[in-house]
Motif scaffolding. Structure first.
Motif, PDB file in Angstrom:
ATOM      1  N   UNK A  60       0.837  -1.210   0.000  1.00  8.89           N
ATOM      2  CA  UNK A  60       0.000   0.000   0.000  1.00  8.89           C
ATOM      3  C   UNK A  60       0.861   1.244   0.000  1.00  8.89           C
ATOM      4  N   UNK A  61       1.650   1.433   1.015  1.00  7.82           N
ATOM      5  CA  UNK A  61       2.599   2.547   1.127  1.00  7.82           C
ATOM      6  C   UNK A  61       3.874   2.044   1.781  1.00  7.82           C
ATOM      7  N   UNK A  62       5.004   2.727   1.464  1.00  4.67           N
ATOM      8  CA  UNK A  62       6.279   2.408   2.125  1.00  4.67           C
ATOM      9  C   UNK A  62       7.145   3.657   2.065  1.00  4.67           C
ATOM     10  N   UNK A  63       8.088   3.754   2.970  1.00  6.29           N
ATOM     11  CA  UNK A  63       9.008   4.899   3.047  1.00  6.29           C
ATOM     12  C   UNK A  63      10.402   4.427   3.408  1.00  6.29           C
ATOM     13  N   UNK A  64      11.388   5.275   3.030  1.00  3.50           N
ATOM     14  CA  UNK A  64      12.775   5.071   3.457  1.00  3.50           C
ATOM     15  C   UNK A  64      13.140   6.201   4.412  1.00  3.50           C
ATOM     16  N   UNK A  65      13.807   5.820   5.506  1.00  2.00           N
ATOM     17  CA  UNK A  65      14.193   6.803   6.522  1.00  2.00           C
ATOM     18  C   UNK A  65      15.654   6.613   6.909  1.00  2.00           C
ATOM     19  N   UNK A  66      16.254   7.743   7.334  1.00  2.00           N
ATOM     20  CA  UNK A  66      17.628   7.707   7.836  1.00  2.00           C
ATOM     21  C   UNK A  66      17.649   8.357   9.215  1.00  2.00           C
ATOM     22  N   UNK A  67      18.479   7.749  10.082  1.00  2.15           N
ATOM     23  CA  UNK A  67      18.554   8.253  11.455  1.00  2.15           C
ATOM     24  C   UNK A  67      19.561   9.407  11.497  1.00  2.15           C
ATOM     25  N   UNK A  68      19.054  10.622  11.685  1.00  4.44           N
ATOM     26  CA  UNK A  68      19.872  11.833  11.698  1.00  4.44           C
ATOM     27  C   UNK A  68      19.549  12.621  12.966  1.00  4.44           C
ATOM     28  N   UNK A  69      20.631  12.910  13.720  1.00  3.45           N
ATOM     29  CA  UNK A  69      20.502  13.721  14.956  1.00  3.45           C
ATOM     30  C   UNK A  69      19.325  13.243  15.817  1.00  3.45           C
ATOM     31  N   UNK A 114      13.641   0.647   6.023  1.00  8.06           N
ATOM     32  CA  UNK A 114      12.604   0.494   5.013  1.00  8.06           C
ATOM     33  C   UNK A 114      11.293   0.182   5.755  1.00  8.06           C
ATOM     34  N   UNK A 115      10.325   1.113   5.663  1.00 10.84           N
ATOM     35  CA  UNK A 115       9.110   1.027   6.485  1.00 10.84           C
ATOM     36  C   UNK A 115       7.875   0.715   5.645  1.00 10.84           C
ATOM     37  N   UNK A 116       7.085  -0.224   6.156  1.00  9.97           N
ATOM     38  CA  UNK A 116       5.712  -0.388   5.677  1.00  9.97           C
ATOM     39  C   UNK A 116       4.762   0.247   6.683  1.00  9.97           C
ATOM     40  N   UNK A 117       4.977  -0.111   7.900  1.00  5.54           N
ATOM     41  CA  UNK A 117       4.258   0.495   9.019  1.00  5.54           C
ATOM     42  C   UNK A 117       5.269   0.724  10.134  1.00  5.54           C
ATOM     43  N   UNK A 118       4.835   1.296  11.213  1.00  4.29           N
ATOM     44  CA  UNK A 118       5.741   1.552  12.318  1.00  4.29           C
ATOM     45  C   UNK A 118       6.260   0.266  12.941  1.00  4.29           C
ATOM     46  N   UNK A 119       5.533  -0.780  12.778  1.00  3.57           N
ATOM     47  CA  UNK A 119       5.948  -2.049  13.363  1.00  3.57           C
ATOM     48  C   UNK A 119       6.500  -3.023  12.324  1.00  3.57           C
ATOM     49  N   UNK A 120       6.352  -2.703  11.050  1.00  2.57           N
ATOM     50  CA  UNK A 120       6.828  -3.598   9.993  1.00  2.57           C
ATOM     51  C   UNK A 120       7.875  -2.845   9.170  1.00  2.57           C
ATOM     52  N   UNK A 121       9.149  -3.119   9.418  1.00  2.68           N
ATOM     53  CA  UNK A 121      10.256  -2.416   8.750  1.00  2.68           C
ATOM     54  C   UNK A 121      11.486  -3.332   8.727  1.00  2.68           C
ATOM     55  N   UNK A 122      12.457  -2.903   7.936  1.00  2.00           N
ATOM     56  CA  UNK A 122      13.757  -3.613   7.904  1.00  2.00           C
ATOM     57  C   UNK A 122      14.858  -2.585   8.119  1.00  2.00           C
ATOM     58  N   UNK A 123      15.822  -2.945   8.980  1.00  2.00           N
ATOM     59  CA  UNK A 123      16.842  -2.000   9.430  1.00  2.00           C
ATOM     60  C   UNK A 123      18.190  -2.319   8.766  1.00  2.00           C
ATOM     61  N   UNK A 124      18.949  -1.252   8.332  1.00  2.00           N
ATOM     62  CA  UNK A 124      20.274  -1.391   7.721  1.00  2.00           C
ATOM     63  C   UNK A 124      21.255  -0.475   8.437  1.00  2.00           C
ATOM     64  N   UNK A 125      22.480  -0.989   8.629  1.00  2.00           N
ATOM     65  CA  UNK A 125      23.572  -0.174   9.202  1.00  2.00           C
ATOM     66  C   UNK A 125      24.678  -0.084   8.162  1.00  2.00           C
ATOM     67  N   UNK A 126      24.782   1.090   7.549  1.00  2.00           N
ATOM     68  CA  UNK A 126      25.731   1.304   6.451  1.00  2.00           C
ATOM     69  C   UNK A 126      27.006   1.961   6.968  1.00  2.00           C
ATOM     70  N   UNK A 127      28.157   1.333   6.652  1.00  3.99           N
ATOM     71  CA  UNK A 127      29.474   1.888   6.975  1.00  3.99           C
ATOM     72  C   UNK A 127      30.185   2.238   5.679  1.00  3.99           C
ATOM     73  N   UNK A 128      30.567   3.498   5.547  1.00  2.00           N
ATOM     74  CA  UNK A 128      31.265   3.964   4.342  1.00  2.00           C
ATOM     75  C   UNK A 128      32.699   4.291   4.734  1.00  2.00           C
TER      76      UNK A 128
END
Length: 377
Positions: A60-69, A114-128
């Motif tokens: 239905x809907x999905x969003x991408x988020x990044x943890x900033x400050x 990667x979010x579908x809902x607040x309780x349904x998401x997948x988490x990534x930790x990116x190291x550059x």
């Protein structure tokens, strides 16, 4: 509403019911609730994988988020901040929600979701991992008219810096020579040699001149690596090319090097001396061999001459002997009637000669002399 009037209608209605239940169920994220670590390098690209367990399912809907400050901030690939480097990769599948990030920088590292809902998401930790320069000063020697490589590289050869500058220092003056030549002295003479490794930042300078000697700096992200270049005359100068002595700022060093060069002259190419010595030795050896052969040939000719002379002498001696061959014949005129007259003897001399002239040889007896002449041709 389905009216079960036949078996075909029953099958169609059953399929429609399954599709309705499947759409109602919606997308379920694969690996939901997990934290996936990913490592990438600056200048490279990275894919953050996110998809439904059934790729044909449309969420239905999905969003991408990044943890900033301390907050989760939504990332929109359509926004001006991310549209050039962030894009969704659906791969013609509505259930593929992956995010591709290009031209990575160190600041791109962090936590993503990667979010579908607040309780349904997948988490990534990116190291550059970015480029870390070796800041130790390196000394390099180059020869006039040739090329020289100024070394500079990252500890992580796969990491490419976001910015790179090569700077030339001439006394207190400094100017950029790569990527934009501000001196016009290095135009078409400098190029970057990465050797298929983004972290290799070495600079190649062609057609060196004496003025190219000095200090250089490889600069990225306010971090510098220094290179000292010393230019010298070419050890193998080509005909028609004039070499110059490198300019040295330190007067003491220049005086010392000049004195040492005058006291100890060096041969720019010792191989030439070796070749000349070997050639002279070869020529001398050939002359010696030629002299020995000539001497032996002369001795052989002299021996043949003496042999011919000896043979000629022998033939002459033999001829002389033939000429002087004398046949003596004793004619005893005694007869039975006068046997007592022993004193009356007649001698006849026969001379054999190869000449035309006749030979007369007298034979003397006590009372009578008789000449006999025989001529042979």
């Amino acid at each position: 509403m389905c009216v079960f009037g036949s078996s075909v209608r029953m099958q169609v209605c059953f399929l429609l019911l399954l599709i309705q239940l499947h759409v109602t169920e919606g997308c379920r994220l694969e690996g939901a609730g997990e934290t996936k670590p990913i490592t990438a390098y600056t200048g490279d690209s990275v894919l953050l994988p996110c998809s439904c367990t059934d790729l044909h399912t449309t969420p239905g809907t999905f969003t991408w988020e990044k943890y900033i400050t301390n907050n989760w901030v939504e990332i929109s690939p359509e926004s001006d901040q991310y549209k050039d480097r962030f894009q969704l990769v659906n791969d013609h599948s509505s259930g593929n929600l992956s995010l591709l990030i290009s031209h990575l920088t160190v600041e791109d590292g962090g936590d993503y979701r990667c979010n579908l809902t607040k309780s349904d998401y997948r988490h990534f930790r990116l190291t550059v991992e970015g480029c870390t320069l070796n800041q130790q000063t390196v000394s390099v020697t180059g020869y006039v008219g040739q090329s020289v490589l100024l070394p500079c590289s990252c500890f992580q050869l796969q990491a490419k810096p976001h910015t790179l500058r090569w700077i030339s220092f001439k006394g207190s003056d400094q100017k950029e020579i790569f990527p934009k030549d501000q001196t016009n002295l290095y135009t078409d003479r400098v190029q970057l040699i990465n050797d298929h490794h983004p972290g290799n930042l070495s600079l190649l300078i062609s057609h060196l001149t004496v003025e190219d000697g000095g200090h250089y700096s490889c600069s990225i992200n306010a971090t510098d690596a220094s290179v000292k270049l010393t230019t010298r005359a070419s050890p193998n100068p080509k005909p028609g090319v004039t070499t110059q002595t490198p300019m040295i700022n330190d007067k003491t060093t220049a005086h010392t090097e000049t004195s040492s060069e005058k006291e100890t002259p060096t041969n720019p190419n010792p191989h030439y001396t070796t070749i000349i010595i070997c050639t002279a030795a070869g020529v001398l050896l050939l002359l010696i061999l030629a002299g020995i052969m000539c001497w032996k040939l002369r001795e052989q000719r002299r021996g043949q001459t003496e042999t011919d002379v000896g043979q000629t002498g022998q033939r002459r001696q033999q001829d002389g002997k033939n000429d002087s061959d004398v046949l003596y014949t004793v004619i005893n005129p005694q007869t039975p009637s006068n046997k007592e007259e022993k004193d009356d003897v007649m001698y006849s001399t026969v001379v054999h000669s190869n000449t035309i002239t006749s030979v007369h040889t007298p034979v003397i007896s006590e009372e009578t002399t008789l000449y006999a002449s025989i001529q042979t041709n």
